[in-house]
Design a protein around this motif. Structure first.
Motif, PDB file in Angstrom:
ATOM      1  N   GLU A  11     109.433 -76.480 -29.597  1.00 56.39           N
ATOM      2  CA  GLU A  11     110.597 -77.266 -30.019  1.00 56.39           C
ATOM      3  C   GLU A  11     111.693 -77.373 -28.958  1.00 56.39           C
ATOM      4  N   ILE A  12     111.479 -76.816 -27.759  1.00 58.32           N
ATOM      5  CA  ILE A  12     112.583 -76.701 -26.795  1.00 58.32           C
ATOM      6  C   ILE A  12     113.146 -78.048 -26.334  1.00 58.32           C
ATOM      7  N   PHE A  13     112.338 -79.093 -26.350  1.00 52.21           N
ATOM      8  CA  PHE A  13     112.820 -80.407 -25.916  1.00 52.21           C
ATOM      9  C   PHE A  13     113.268 -81.272 -27.093  1.00 52.21           C
ATOM     10  N   SER A  14     112.499 -81.259 -28.167  1.00 51.33           N
ATOM     11  CA  SER A  14     112.858 -82.093 -29.321  1.00 51.33           C
ATOM     12  C   SER A  14     114.187 -81.665 -29.924  1.00 51.33           C
ATOM     13  N   GLU A  15     114.445 -80.358 -29.969  1.00 52.01           N
ATOM     14  CA  GLU A  15     115.712 -79.891 -30.536  1.00 52.01           C
ATOM     15  C   GLU A  15     116.904 -80.287 -29.660  1.00 52.01           C
ATOM     16  N   GLN A  16     116.712 -80.320 -28.355  1.00 45.50           N
ATOM     17  CA  GLN A  16     117.794 -80.789 -27.479  1.00 45.50           C
ATOM     18  C   GLN A  16     118.049 -82.278 -27.681  1.00 45.50           C
ATOM     19  N   LEU A  17     116.969 -83.033 -27.874  1.00 50.62           N
ATOM     20  CA  LEU A  17     117.129 -84.474 -28.098  1.00 50.62           C
ATOM     21  C   LEU A  17     117.910 -84.750 -29.383  1.00 50.62           C
ATOM     22  N   LYS A  18     117.771 -83.873 -30.368  1.00 52.20           N
ATOM     23  CA  LYS A  18     118.494 -84.059 -31.626  1.00 52.20           C
ATOM     24  C   LYS A  18     120.002 -83.999 -31.417  1.00 52.20           C
ATOM     25  N   ASN A  19     120.444 -83.323 -30.364  1.00 50.35           N
ATOM     26  CA  ASN A  19     121.874 -83.257 -30.056  1.00 50.35           C
ATOM     27  C   ASN A  19     122.383 -84.520 -29.364  1.00 50.35           C
ATOM     28  N   HIS A  20     121.520 -85.176 -28.596  1.00 44.54           N
ATOM     29  CA  HIS A  20     121.977 -86.214 -27.679  1.00 44.54           C
ATOM     30  C   HIS A  20     121.424 -87.613 -27.898  1.00 44.54           C
ATOM     31  N   LEU A  21     120.208 -87.734 -28.397  1.00 43.47           N
ATOM     32  CA  LEU A  21     119.488 -89.008 -28.367  1.00 43.47           C
ATOM     33  C   LEU A  21     120.098 -90.077 -29.264  1.00 43.47           C
ATOM     34  N   SER A  22     120.189 -91.289 -28.693  1.00 45.88           N
ATOM     35  CA  SER A  22     120.609 -92.462 -29.449  1.00 45.88           C
ATOM     36  C   SER A  22     119.583 -93.569 -29.265  1.00 45.88           C
ATOM     37  N   LYS A  23     119.583 -94.507 -30.169  1.00 44.92           N
ATOM     38  CA  LYS A  23     118.655 -95.639 -30.087  1.00 44.92           C
ATOM     39  C   LYS A  23     118.844 -96.371 -28.759  1.00 44.92           C
ATOM     40  N   GLY A  24     117.742 -96.683 -28.096  1.00 48.97           N
ATOM     41  CA  GLY A  24     117.803 -97.390 -26.825  1.00 48.97           C
ATOM     42  C   GLY A  24     117.835 -96.491 -25.615  1.00 48.97           C
ATOM     43  N   ASP A  25     117.986 -95.176 -25.822  1.00 46.71           N
ATOM     44  CA  ASP A  25     117.905 -94.243 -24.696  1.00 46.71           C
ATOM     45  C   ASP A  25     116.460 -94.200 -24.191  1.00 46.71           C
ATOM     46  N   VAL A  26     116.281 -93.582 -23.020  1.00 46.32           N
ATOM     47  CA  VAL A  26     114.960 -93.500 -22.403  1.00 46.32           C
ATOM     48  C   VAL A  26     114.551 -92.035 -22.271  1.00 46.32           C
ATOM     49  N   VAL A  27     113.314 -91.736 -22.640  1.00 49.35           N
ATOM     50  CA  VAL A  27     112.769 -90.387 -22.472  1.00 49.35           C
ATOM     51  C   VAL A  27     111.571 -90.485 -21.533  1.00 49.35           C
ATOM     52  N   LEU A  28     111.654 -89.787 -20.407  1.00 50.12           N
ATOM     53  CA  LEU A  28     110.599 -89.811 -19.393  1.00 50.12           C
ATOM     54  C   LEU A  28     109.966 -88.431 -19.304  1.00 50.12           C
TER      55      LEU A  28
END
Length: 197
Positions: free
Chosen positions: A100-117
């Motif tokens: 969960e180390i990456f998905s949980e961080q994304l829950k803090n920051h991610l918005s629609k239209g952002d890019v995940v590489l």
């Protein structure tokens, strides 16, 4: 028995073969450049992630986006490497799961239209797949770089470049080459703030 010299030559030849084959992916590379520039111009955030050597590539690419890719009279990139905050990674890993180390961080920051590489030699890392699935579900654009098998990343990403090799060191080398290719392409589209000679 292969001599050390022949072994070195074989390894370097393998790198050369992979680089030559990447010209077949020029449409995908161009698409990634367009996605990143669009994210920059729309004030969207670019998140990178990976494990081990792929993690260092994720961190390296963010460094290039935040400085090397700067062009005059253009907005700056907003980019975050999810591998760089060690205390946060340790906390999620210890208290919940390394998956969960990456998905949980994304829950803090991610918005629609952002890019995940995402960088993954195998394309099967659970923490990478979970992060990409979360990102996709929440309206992000997902980009993957992996090895010849593609793993599960190939099924989740909008764009996925597969290095034609199963050797992890070769795959990681080519991912970094791709990042530098993309960075140079971005610089080429404007007037670079910094010149490197």
């Amino acid at each position: 028995m292969t001599t050390d010299k022949n072994f070195l030559i074989d390894f370097l030849d393998a790198q050369s073969t992979c680089i030559s084959s990447l010209s077949k992916n020029v449409d995908q590379i161009s698409q990634i450049v367009k996605i990143l520039i669009s994210a920059r111009n729309s004030n969207k955030i670019i998140f990178t992630l990976g494990n081990g050597g792929s993690g260092s590539t994720a961190s390296h690419f963010v460094s290039d986006l935040l400085k090397t890719a700067l062009t005059k009279n253009q907005k700056r990139f907003k980019a975050i490497s999810l591998v760089d905050n060690i205390p946060v990674i340790l906390a999620w890993s210890n208290d919940v799961s390394y998956d969960e180390i990456f998905s949980e961080q994304l829950k803090n920051h991610l918005s629609k239209g952002d890019v995940v590489l995402a960088f993954s030699g195998s394309g099967r890392s659970k923490n990478i797949i979970k992060a990409l699935k979360f990102a996709k579900k929440n309206g992000a654009i997902c980009i993957g770089m992996t090895g010849s098998s593609g793993g599960l990343i190939n099924n989740v990403c909008d764009v996925c470049i597969k290095i034609p090799s199963s050797d992890m060191l070769t795959i990681e080398s080519q991912h970094l080459t791709l990042c530098h290719c993309i960075t140079n392409a971005i610089r080429h589209k404007g007037k670079p703030v910094f010149k490197y000679e």
